[in-house]
Design an enzyme around this catalytic site. Structure first.
Site, PDB file in Angstrom:
ATOM      1  N   GLU A   1     115.045 -46.606 -27.308  1.00  0.00           N
ATOM      2  CA  GLU A   1     115.270 -45.623 -28.380  1.00  0.00           C
ATOM      3  C   GLU A   1     115.186 -46.243 -29.772  1.00  0.00           C
ATOM      4  O   GLU A   1     114.759 -45.588 -30.728  1.00  0.00           O
ATOM      5  CB  GLU A   1     116.675 -45.009 -28.226  1.00  0.00           C
ATOM      6  N   ASP A   2     115.590 -47.510 -29.875  1.00  0.00           N
ATOM      7  CA  ASP A   2     115.668 -48.120 -31.201  1.00  0.00           C
ATOM      8  C   ASP A   2     114.312 -48.429 -31.809  1.00  0.00           C
ATOM      9  O   ASP A   2     114.226 -48.733 -32.999  1.00  0.00           O
ATOM     10  CB  ASP A   2     116.531 -49.396 -31.133  1.00  0.00           C
TER      11      ASP A   2
ATOM     12  N   ASP B   1     117.209 -56.881 -24.970  1.00  0.00           N
ATOM     13  CA  ASP B   1     117.592 -55.506 -25.303  1.00  0.00           C
ATOM     14  C   ASP B   1     116.459 -54.499 -25.127  1.00  0.00           C
ATOM     15  O   ASP B   1     116.594 -53.342 -25.567  1.00  0.00           O
ATOM     16  CB  ASP B   1     118.108 -55.462 -26.748  1.00  0.00           C
TER      17      ASP B   1
ATOM     18  N   HIS C   1     125.707 -47.718 -34.008  1.00  0.00           N
ATOM     19  CA  HIS C   1     124.674 -46.794 -34.487  1.00  0.00           C
ATOM     20  C   HIS C   1     125.273 -45.412 -34.741  1.00  0.00           C
ATOM     21  O   HIS C   1     126.307 -45.049 -34.167  1.00  0.00           O
ATOM     22  CB  HIS C   1     123.587 -46.632 -33.409  1.00  0.00           C
TER      23      HIS C   1
ATOM     24  N   CYS D   1     120.043 -44.323 -25.627  1.00  0.00           N
ATOM     25  CA  CYS D   1     119.315 -45.558 -25.970  1.00  0.00           C
ATOM     26  C   CYS D   1     118.178 -45.885 -25.018  1.00  0.00           C
ATOM     27  O   CYS D   1     117.269 -46.620 -25.377  1.00  0.00           O
ATOM     28  CB  CYS D   1     120.257 -46.755 -25.945  1.00  0.00           C
TER      29      CYS D   1
ATOM     30  N   ARG E   1     122.378 -52.098 -38.999  1.00  0.00           N
ATOM     31  CA  ARG E   1     120.988 -52.236 -38.524  1.00  0.00           C
ATOM     32  C   ARG E   1     119.960 -51.508 -39.403  1.00  0.00           C
ATOM     33  O   ARG E   1     118.797 -51.892 -39.446  1.00  0.00           O
ATOM     34  CB  ARG E   1     120.879 -51.693 -37.102  1.00  0.00           C
TER      35      ARG E   1
ATOM     36  N   ARG F   1     114.981 -58.253 -32.012  1.00  0.00           N
ATOM     37  CA  ARG F   1     114.446 -57.049 -31.368  1.00  0.00           C
ATOM     38  C   ARG F   1     113.116 -56.595 -31.975  1.00  0.00           C
ATOM     39  O   ARG F   1     112.530 -55.622 -31.501  1.00  0.00           O
ATOM     40  CB  ARG F   1     115.484 -55.919 -31.437  1.00  0.00           C
TER      41      ARG F   1
HETATM   42  C1  CIR Z   1     121.810 -53.978 -29.546  1.00  0.00           C
HETATM   43  O1  CIR Z   1     122.821 -54.456 -30.054  1.00  0.00           O
HETATM   44  O2  CIR Z   1     120.790 -53.797 -30.202  1.00  0.00           O
HETATM   45  C2  CIR Z   1     121.831 -53.643 -28.083  1.00  0.00           C
HETATM   46  N1  CIR Z   1     122.646 -54.560 -27.378  1.00  0.00           N
HETATM   47  C3  CIR Z   1     122.332 -52.241 -27.868  1.00  0.00           C
HETATM   48  C4  CIR Z   1     121.442 -51.209 -28.479  1.00  0.00           C
HETATM   49  C5  CIR Z   1     121.887 -49.829 -28.175  1.00  0.00           C
HETATM   50  N2  CIR Z   1     120.959 -48.877 -28.704  1.00  0.00           N
HETATM   51  C6  CIR Z   1     121.303 -47.687 -29.164  1.00  0.00           C
HETATM   52  O3  CIR Z   1     122.464 -47.357 -29.274  1.00  0.00           O
HETATM   53  N3  CIR Z   1     120.318 -46.903 -29.590  1.00  0.00           N
END
Ligand code: CIR
Length: 265
Positions: free
Chosen positions: A65-66, A60, A160, A247, A130, A85
């Site tokens: 962004e996360d 991922d 999110h 993201c 999350r 992650r």
């Molecule tokens: C996840 O589940 O963490 C990733 N497959 C997707 C993350 C998407 N990120 C976001 O919307 N900021």
């Protein structure tokens, strides 16, 4: 100048985390081509795109962004809610240290950048699977000295907060009302996604333009009707990994002067 940090699509993307979607085959070559086109789009809108080191073993990692929440005064390195992650943040922290003072969300708190929507001095944080209450509280304590106020927002049926709502123009939000209650955003203009396009609320505002996934034509028409300049990008493959256009970058406003790089206040 606006710096956009990005990260390459990992060869392991098909082992990404999935919460609300069924796993389907991802065309890696197409995902990479779409990601490159997204980066070109950021450049055309005036961003300096800076790719941080790839993380091939982290499926991922493209969803950079996360890993961080950046405001003009500070960069907060997150502690992502998905254990798989957590190791993604170190490289991003090093890249951000060039531009900002750093702070970090500490265990047991968790926070994903995708849950954090900033509108002026208001910081909305999704109460998602999350991001936990401790994550929201830590973010609030870190940002309060700069005049920011954190507001928790309930979510249903999406990953999110920014899956359900993003800012598409000054004080104007694009919202999926089935996933987040628009009444929470009292005083802001609301544009609702077309009901047939639930994932269309994720859009990335850069200056006077808004990057939006090309598939959401009906919502795009609504945005254009309200005067939003939409720049469509193909994002079919990251959508299968439960990602959207916000993201894939972390935006950092910077001012270069003769002595180096200084954050813009
Ligand atoms: C996840 O589940 O963490 C990733 N497959 C997707 C993350 C998407 N990120 C976001 O919307 N900021």
């Amino acid at each position: 100048m606006l710096v956009a940090l990005t990260r390459a699509v990992s060869p392991t993307l098909d082992r990404c985390e999935l919460t609300h979607l069924e796993r389907q085959p991802i065309d890696l070559a197409l995902a990479r081509a779409q990601h490159s086109a997204y980066e070109r789009c950021l450049q055309e809108l005036g961003c300096e795109v800076q790719r941080v080191a790839p993380a091939p073993d982290h499926p991922d990692a493209v969803f950079i962004e996360d890993t961080a929440v950046v405001v003009p005064e500070l960069a907060v390195v997150t502690r992502p809610g998905a254990p798989s992650r957590r190791a993604e943040t170190a490289v991003v922290a090093s890249a951000l240290a060039v531009y900002r003072e750093l702070a970090a969300i500490e265990a047991p708190a968790t926070l994903d950048g995708g849950d954090v929507l900033r509108v002026g001095r208001a910081i909305y944080v999704g109460r998602s699977a999350r991001s936990n209450a401790a994550g929201m509280a830590q973010l609030g304590r870190l940002l309060a000295p700069f005049g920011y106020t954190v507001h928790g927002v309930a979510l249903t049926d999406c990953l999110h907060l920014k899956t359900a709502v993003t800012e598409v123009a000054e004080d104007t939000l694009l919202v999926n009302p089935d996933w987040v209650n628009p009444a929470v955003f009292n005083g802001l203009e609301i544009i609702q996604v077309d009901r047939s396009e639930p994932f269309a609320a994720n859009a990335l505002r850069i200056g006077d333009a808004t990057i939006h996934a090309a598939s959401w034509q009906r919502t795009r028409e609504k945005l254009e009707h309200r005067g939003v300049r939409v720049v469509p990008v193909d994002a079919s493959e990251i959508a299968k990994a439960e990602g959207g256009v916000t993201c894939c970058s972390v935006l950092v406003q910077v001012l270069r002067d003769e002595t180096g790089i200084t954050p813009l206040a």
